[in-house]
Write an enzyme that holds these catalytic residues in place. Structure first.
Site, PDB file in Angstrom:
ATOM      1  CG  PHE A 133      -0.762  -0.051   2.842  1.00 39.51           C
ATOM      2  CD1 PHE A 133      -1.041   0.756   3.935  1.00 39.51           C
ATOM      3  CD2 PHE A 133       0.202   0.384   1.937  1.00 39.51           C
ATOM      4  CE1 PHE A 133      -0.376   1.963   4.129  1.00 39.51           C
ATOM      5  CE2 PHE A 133       0.874   1.594   2.118  1.00 39.51           C
ATOM      6  CZ  PHE A 133       0.584   2.384   3.218  1.00 39.51           C
ATOM      7  CG  ASP A 167      -1.209  -0.765  -5.090  1.00 39.50           C
ATOM      8  OD1 ASP A 167      -0.034  -0.761  -5.498  1.00 39.50           O
ATOM      9  OD2 ASP A 167      -1.579  -0.146  -4.067  1.00 39.50           O
ATOM     10  CE  LYS A 187       6.331   1.176  -1.005  1.00 39.78           C
ATOM     11  NZ  LYS A 187       5.063   0.593  -0.631  1.00 39.78           N
TER      12      LYS A 187
END
Ligand SMILES: *Cc1c(COP(=O)(O)O)cnc(C)c1O
Length: 427
Positions: free
Chosen positions: A168, A253, A282
């Site tokens: 993801f 990531d 984030k």
């Protein structure tokens, strides 16, 4: 609590929608109204629990009816520093009164401090600021491709990037195009070519997939959305070695795993498998403002020349002020060590006490934990958890992630586990 209204038409529509809902009584409570508005006027691209949050402080959030919850999701780890951290909010407010946006047509007086802070913290020479995680991943994809054409003489248009099953990396058309989760990609094709999928956790398969047109490998060191999938020890080191042997770039990531979530500043540090490109997001914005970036050394970052890439809001002074405060909080409050020690204790307890025929696995690293069931009952478990004052979210039907803000106190976490364990174990 009132809700902004634009006109009477709107009001009538919403009330009709509310009346249609199976509610305990038909008075349109503020909660029912908020949910109905989202249903009526929002795209149905999420399936949230029926909780309407109105306030947050540290590890706690409150709904419109004043019920308090312990946040065990942290906005998918974006709220690592806790809700409405006073230092981060103060930085936001102060900067908002000075200058919010310069664009990159001009310099601003805050971006440099942010870039230097991220560079020193991550150990990379250069930082390229963006806003959302997906944008920073796109930035990394562009960087790896251009590096491949310029440095590996890959024929124009032929560059390949190796990615992992269960990945993801965000929601852009290019990114969902290389997802193997049908729900993320169905109906959004044609997908961008140039991505090769290999099983996550299998270093031999990855090594075998590297070919003459491979420019890089893009992985999450621990897969978050897939349900906290932790590869076996040595995987990241093996991947690093494979990339080195073949002269291709490695990009991690760490949008979800980075900045202390797994009990290290970055998850790659658990195996000293330093990537060539590191993507952050984030918690980089402290749960207050979207801030993301791609970090790399000079050799990679110099592929970007004026005009080759950009973002209107990337590196804006408001983002910079928030990011600086968010990173200061992370360091000054020693949140990485907290994540490691609280996580270790919590996981040991979950492993001991969450057992039974319905439990398939209990796993975690730092404050990134998950309980997996044999059956797709995780949403029901999330609903039961909400009833006892705990907010968590299911993923893929069978998995509950447990990722409290890193600022959570030992007492609050212990109390949350006291309440969660019977629910989690019952399933
Ligand atoms: C959340 C996430 C993204 C996407 O970030 P957005 O800010 O939602 O675009 C990318 N990669 C990982 C690993 C994530 O967890």
């Amino acid at each position: 609590m009132t809700v902004d209204q634009t006109d009477d038409q709107t009001d009538a529509q919403i009330d009709a929608q509310v009346a249609d809902q199976p509610a305990d009584n038909h008075a349109p409570t503020a909660t029912a109204r908020c949910i109905a508005q989202a249903e009526a006027f929002g795209a149905h691209n999420y399936h949230p629990l029926d909780v309407v949050l109105a306030r947050g402080e540290g590890a706690f959030v409150w709904d419109l009816e004043g019920r308090r919850y312990v946040d065990l999701l942290s906005a998918y780890s974006a709220v690592g520093q806790g809700h409405c951290h006073p230092r981060i909010v103060a930085a936001l407010v102060a900067q908002a009164q000075q200058l919010t946006l310069s664009s990159r047509a001009f310099h601003n007086d805050r971006m440099g401090d942010m870039l230097e802070k991220i560079a020193r913290l991550s150990g990379y020479a250069k930082v390229l600021p963006m806003n959302t995680g997906a944008e920073a991943v796109e930035t990394a994809i562009k960087a790896m491709r251009r590096w491949g054409y310029e440095r590996r003489q890959v024929p124009e248009g032929a560059a390949e990037i190796i990615v992992a099953g269960g990945n993801f990396h965000g929601r852009t058309t290019t990114i969902v195009g290389f997802s193997d989760e049908p729900e993320y990609s169905r109906g959004f094709g044609p997908s961008t070519p140039g991505f090769v999928l290999v099983p996550f956790g299998d270093a031999a398969a990855l090594r075998a997939a590297i070919g003459p047109h491979t420019v890089g490998v893009l992985l999450e060191p621990i897969q978050g959305e897939a349900g906290v999938v932790i590869p076996k020890a040595g995987y990241l080191t093996d991947v690093r070695a494979a990339c080195d042997a073949q002269g291709v770039l490695l990009c991690f990531d760490e949008i979800q795993t980075g900045l202390g979530r797994t009990g290290a500043m970055f998850a790659w540090q658990h195996e000293a498998a330093r990537p060539d490109l590191l993507v952050l997001g984030k918690a980089l914005g402290g749960g207050v403002y979207p801030v993301s970036c791609m970090c790399a050394d000079e050799d990679v970052m110099r592929v970007f020349t004026p005009g080759s890439h950009g973002s209107t809001f990337g590196g804006n002074p408001l983002a910079a002020a928030v990011c600086i405060a968010a990173l200061d909080v992370l360091v000054d409050e020693d949140l990485v060590a907290r994540s490691a020690s609280l996580g270790e204790r919590a996981l040991a307890r979950l492993r001991r006490e969450v057992r039974g025929p319905r439990i398939a696995d209990v796993r975690g690293r730092g404050l990134m934990m998950a309980v997996q069931y044999h059956e797709p009952i995780a949403r029901q478990v999330a609903q039961e958890l909400a009833k006892v004052g705990l907010l968590a979210k299911e993923t893929h039907g069978t998995i509950i992630r447990l990722m409290p803000p890193l600022v959570i106190s030992q007492d609050v976490l212990d109390g949350a586990l006291d309440a969660a364990i019977p629910v989690l174990a019952r399933g």
